[in-house]
Design a protein around this motif. Structure first.
Motif: not given
Length: 210
Positions: A124-143
């Motif tokens: 919350k508080g981030k723009s849609p683009e920033e929020a989506l970028q942050a979301m993918y940042g949580l996921i990338e490289g995980k298993e």
């Protein structure tokens, strides 16, 4: 829309249809190549994570589609679901919203739509683009991890307490040489009730006492 330095084209269901990186005319060709490469690499890592979680627990799965159970596991282990801004209920609702009617799984394209639905609540508080970028940042490289499989370990005083070779007195008598418990025989003195006289106890002990 702009995502991670790229101009992204979004389809009707929020799926990324195409992307090309933006740059200033003053930037060198090498910096342009690096930016374009990073855009592609990040999405590739997100898709690899999706496939790893999609096949978790099912050796016959292709990795192209993900069940609701594995989607929930992915959201929990990657930190998408934090129990506050995004709960398990939120995850279940979004899964059912983006999947095809009657289907029990979602594709990677539908997964992308789900992330778009959840990123606004998670960041919350981030723009849609920033929020989506942050979301993918949580996921990338995980298993996926083996949640719930706890391995017992012996350290310090615990190891000493469970080493039967160091027991003394009556405690030592409760275990054989291999460390296996003797059961009832190790807890009390058992006498042999066999004998020529009824109720005689201690057969075979005469020679030991005379």
């Amino acid at each position: 829309m702009t995502y991670m330095g790229a101009e992204v084209t979004i389809g009707q269901r929020g799926v990324i249809l195409s992307a090309h990186c933006l740059w200033d005319s003053r930037e060198s060709a090498s910096s342009i190549t690096i930016t374009a490469s990073s855009c592609s690499s990040k999405m590739s890592e997100v898709e690899n994570a999706f496939r790893k979680f999609a096949v978790y627990g099912d050796t016959s799965a292709s990795g192209n589609e993900m069940t609701g159970k594995n989607f929930s596991k992915m959201c929990k282990e990657c930190g998408v679901m934090d129990g506050k801004a995004v709960t398990s209920t939120d995850v279940d609702i979004v899964f059912n919203k983006v999947k095809t009617k009657g289907a029990r799984t979602i594709t990677f394209a539908e997964f992308q739509q789900a992330m778009k639905e959840l990123c606004g609540k998670r960041f919350k508080g981030k723009s849609p683009e920033e929020a989506l970028q942050a979301m993918y940042g949580l996921i990338e490289g995980k298993e996926p991890g083996s949640v719930g499989a706890t391995k017992a370990t012996k350290v310090g005083g615990v190891e000493r307490l469970t080493d039967t070779s160091k027991y003394t007195g009556s405690h030592k008598e409760r275990f054989d040489e291999s460390g296996k418990g003797k059961g009832l025989a190790g807890r009390q003195d058992l006498t042999d009730n066999r004998g020529y006289v009824g109720a005689y106890k201690g057969a075979g002990t005469y020679d030991q006492t005379h």
